[in-house]
Scaffold this active site. Structure first.
Site, short mmCIF file in Angstrom:
data_model
loop_
_atom_site.label_atom_id
_atom_site.label_comp_id
_atom_site.label_asym_id
_atom_site.label_seq_id
_atom_site.Cartn_x
_atom_site.Cartn_y
_atom_site.Cartn_z
N THR A 80 0.83 -1.32 0.08
CA THR A 80 0.16 0.04 0.04
C THR A 80 0.69 1.36 0.16
OG1 THR A 80 -0.16 0.25 2.50
CG2 THR A 80 -1.77 -1.06 1.34
N LYS A 133 8.54 4.12 2.80
CA LYS A 133 9.98 4.73 2.71
C LYS A 133 10.49 5.73 3.45
CE LYS A 133 9.79 3.77 -2.57
NZ LYS A 133 8.43 3.38 -2.73
N ALA A 136 12.65 8.10 5.80
CA ALA A 136 13.64 8.57 5.55
C ALA A 136 14.29 9.67 6.40
CB ALA A 136 13.68 9.07 4.07
N THR A 184 11.72 11.60 14.93
CA THR A 184 10.96 11.60 13.92
C THR A 184 10.39 10.58 13.27
OG1 THR A 184 12.13 13.74 13.19
CG2 THR A 184 10.39 12.82 11.77
N ARG A 202 0.93 -1.39 -11.99
CA ARG A 202 -0.11 -1.36 -13.09
C ARG A 202 -0.37 -2.69 -14.23
NH1 ARG A 202 3.26 4.15 -14.59
NH2 ARG A 202 4.68 3.11 -13.35
P1 BMP Z 1 4.26 -0.03 -11.26
O1 BMP Z 1 4.54 -1.77 -11.23
O2 BMP Z 1 2.72 0.22 -11.64
O3 BMP Z 1 5.28 0.71 -12.05
O4 BMP Z 1 4.29 0.27 -9.60
C1 BMP Z 1 5.53 0.06 -9.00
C2 BMP Z 1 5.24 0.45 -7.56
O5 BMP Z 1 6.54 -0.11 -6.82
C3 BMP Z 1 5.00 1.66 -7.04
O6 BMP Z 1 3.96 1.49 -5.80
C4 BMP Z 1 6.36 2.30 -6.55
O7 BMP Z 1 5.96 3.08 -5.41
C5 BMP Z 1 7.20 1.25 -6.12
N1 BMP Z 1 8.67 1.29 -6.25
C6 BMP Z 1 9.20 1.42 -7.42
O8 BMP Z 1 8.78 1.33 -8.71
N2 BMP Z 1 10.59 1.44 -7.85
C7 BMP Z 1 11.06 1.25 -6.63
O9 BMP Z 1 12.59 1.29 -6.54
C8 BMP Z 1 10.84 1.13 -5.26
C9 BMP Z 1 9.45 1.20 -5.08
O10 BMP Z 1 8.78 1.14 -4.01
#
Ligand code: BMP
Length: 301
Positions: A62, A94, A96, A126, A272
């Protein structure tokens, strides 16, 4: 031990973190190393993805802060779906920020008596609050979360002070959470190059009670660790799609075979490619099968 040719279940015995054990055994039990990146912006759409893709996945990923109509009932329903379909929840937060104050002041004595003690360590800073508090209270429902190693080891210590000290409100048993470090990113021009991944690896090795794996593009080598002493980590890999090579904002895609077989990663994260497909169940089964077959090939089955 050669973890690359071991089954997920066999590898579970090499982990102390409970979430790692749960994930690795779940994958073999359910025959899936597929995770969905559920990047939708409404509560209904998110729950629908969890129910539709739930039977095919090991991890539901999520981004809770993109949900426009977030409420606590969303969490109640998501937790119920995680039990119904047997998947873990991974809030891709994430983190940071800083984790520990440089010089923690003695706060207990200076607190006015009408302020109740906070449930988490006063020395945390934080990220401790970002993980435990606010609207989302991520630690209370997300089995897995992740962090950038960029601030240094304090971020892990801060998050661990929350994630390893939680108890179920109903059963009072410990809810040991797990953390992934972002060792490499999938996007073009990412700065996670040079010694960055190996420094992330070193930080993970020192915190194996909480850090059980990485978000990355390949299994990292264990240069510097003594033979026979090599720790196992679980690799979750985004940037996976079978029909496309990328998007127009720098995302770069590889196939399940490239990720699991060639790069030695464990979980394919597909966004996607899954929720963008015309036929959800067909796409889910195709990705599940591709990821799973690549794993079986890798372990020689
Ligand atoms: P998609 O397969 O639709 O491109 O989605 C990729 C997902 O992985 C997104 O939720 C993005 O935040 C996450 N993501 C990424 O694409 N690359 C990274 O290096 C780290 C990620 O968390």
């Amino acid at each position: 031990p050669n973890f690359l040719t071991m089954s997920y279940t066999e590898r579970a015995a090499h982990h102390t973190n409970q979430t790692a054990k749960d994930l690795l055994t779940l994958m073999d039990r359910k025959k899936t190393n597929l995770s969905i990146a559920a990047d939708v912006v409404s509560k209904d759409a998110l729950l629908k993805l969890a129910d539709t893709f739930g039977p095919y996945i090991c991890v539901f990923k999520t981004h809770i802060d993109i949900i426009t109509d977030f409420d606590e009932d969303l969490i109640t329903q998501l937790k119920a779906l995680s039990e119904k379909h047997d998947f873990l929840i991974f809030e891709d937060r994430k983190f940071a920020d800083i984790g520990k104050k440089q010089n923690p002041p003695s706060q207990t004595s200076s607190l006015p008596s009408n302020i109740p003690p906070t449930p988490f360590p006063q020395t945390g800073n934080t990220v401790v609050h970002q993980y435990a508090s606010g609207i989302y209270k991520i630690a209370s429902w997300s089995h897995i979360t992740n962090a950038h190693p960029i601030p240094g080891e304090g971020i892990i210590k801060g998050l661990a002070s929350v994630g390893l000290n939680l108890f179920s409100p109903t059963t009072a048993s410990p809810l040991s959470r797990g953390l992934l470090l972002l060792a490499e990113m999938s996007s073009a021009g990412a700065l996670t190059t040079g010694t960055y991944p190996s420094q992330a690896y070193t930080m993970a090795c020192k915190n194996r009670d909480f850090v059980f794996g990485f978000i990355g593009q390949r299994r990292l080598s264990s240069e510097g660790t003594e033979e026979g002493d090599e720790p196992d980590f679980v690799y979750l890999t985004p940037g996976v799609q079978m029909a496309s090579k990328g998007d127009d904002l720098g995302q770069q895609y590889r196939t399940p075979e490239e990720v699991v077989l060639e790069s030695g990663c464990d979980v394919i994260i597909v966004g996607r490619g899954l929720y963008g497909a015309k036929d959800s169940k067909k796409a889910a089964e195709e990705y599940r099968r591709a990821g799973w077959n690549a794993y079986l090939k890798r372990i020689g089955m």
